[in-house]
Design an enzyme around this catalytic site. Structure first.
Site, PDB file in Angstrom:
ATOM      1  N   ASP A  56      50.778  42.835  73.193  1.00 29.09           N
ATOM      2  CA  ASP A  56      50.625  41.434  72.833  1.00 29.09           C
ATOM      3  C   ASP A  56      51.916  40.992  72.133  1.00 29.09           C
ATOM      4  OD1 ASP A  56      49.359  38.936  72.121  1.00 29.09           O
ATOM      5  OD2 ASP A  56      49.014  39.776  70.140  1.00 29.09           O
TER       6      ASP A  56
ATOM      7  N   ASP B 132      52.564  37.521  69.779  1.00 25.06           N
ATOM      8  CA  ASP B 132      52.378  36.972  68.433  1.00 25.06           C
ATOM      9  C   ASP B 132      51.379  37.805  67.639  1.00 25.06           C
ATOM     10  OD1 ASP B 132      53.757  34.098  68.395  1.00 25.06           O
ATOM     11  OD2 ASP B 132      52.841  34.388  70.358  1.00 25.06           O
TER      12      ASP B 132
ATOM     13  N   ASP C 215      46.460  42.035  68.245  1.00 26.14           N
ATOM     14  CA  ASP C 215      45.992  41.733  66.889  1.00 26.14           C
ATOM     15  C   ASP C 215      44.800  40.793  66.827  1.00 26.14           C
ATOM     16  OD1 ASP C 215      47.674  39.453  67.751  1.00 26.14           O
ATOM     17  OD2 ASP C 215      47.300  38.738  65.719  1.00 26.14           O
TER      18      ASP C 215
END
Length: 254
Positions: free
Chosen positions: A16, A18, A192
């Site tokens: 991922d 960001d 996240d």
């Protein structure tokens, strides 16, 4: 949760963007991408035989801009867009988002601190600067799509996003895993946000490694505390893979 195992040469690495590779900023454009991160990803891409892909809610051209000069395999808009290892692009047909965009823009006009992001096939309404408006944003976006089955309302970190239904990061990772150079490798995915859980659900049943970055509940069995911890883990992986005698068999979480 435990720390992730060391990365081996037969891994297929999915990352991922960001909140995983870079810290989340107040606005999508305000992030900082260290030059060392770009070099690191380039090294790992080479050491893994090209089996490294960025899987993000961002559009692929935006990822390319932040990671220039790299043009990695990537899935953008949670899988709406996908670029394979040969550079071929696949893109889902965009739905008519006029009413969604109008509703989001009107909300941002009335309430200070909201940011509307128009993507190829999605509308994202960010409320990081106005967290007290979470319910207002959710209700407005849910109301505008109603019960239309072609749309899906997704909740990420301080963002509500209307996107085509049935498309997610797990679907994108699964597609990569059926293609060279990812096929036959052990999938490893770090993310996240709640939007990454669909990816974790794909890699762990395949004997792969799912890594939750930061706090919060997750189906992932491994955890790293922050993008800085991810960077350090990737540096250690690069150094090990670049050293003599690194072709050991993969080690799963115990």
């Amino acid at each position: 949760m435990q720390k992730p195992p060391r990365l081996t040469a037969d891994a297929a690495l999915f990352l991922d963007f960001d909140g995983t590779l870079v810290d989340i900023a107040e606005t999508p454009e305000a992030i900082h991408v260290p030059p060392a991160l770009v070099a690191l990803l380039g090294d790992l891409h080479d050491l893994l035989g090209g089996a490294l892909a960025v899987v993000s809610g961002r559009q692929i051209d935006v990822i390319d801009r932040f990671l220039a000069p790299l043009r990695l395999p990537a899935a953008g808009e949670h899988g709406v867009q996908r670029r394979d290892a040969d550079g071929r692009m696949q893109e889902q047909r965009a739905l008519d988002l006029t009413l969604v965009l109008d509703a989001a823009n009107e909300l941002a006009r009335v309430h200070e601190g909201l940011l509307v992001e128009r993507k190829h096939a999605a509308i994202a309404l960010h409320y990081r600067l106005a967290p007290q408006l979470e319910a207002v944003c959710r209700d407005a976006m849910a109301r505008v799509i109603g019960d239309q089955p072609q749309f899906e309302l997704m909740h990420g970190k301080f963002v509500f996003e209307v996107k085509p239904a049935g498309i997610n990061k797990g679907v994108a990772i699964d597609a990569f895993m059926h293609e060279a150079p990812f096929a036959g490798r052990m999938p490893v995915f770090a993310g996240d946000d709640t939007t990454d859980e669909s990816g974790f659900a794909i890699v762990q049943p395949r004997g792969g490694v799912a890594i939750k970055v930061g706090s919060g509940p997750s189906r992932a069995l491994c955890r790293l505390d922050s993008p800085r911890a991810v960077f350090e883990w990737l540096v250690a992986a690069r150094d090990l893979l670049a050293s003599p005698g690194h072709n050991d068999s993969p080690r799963k979480p115990e």
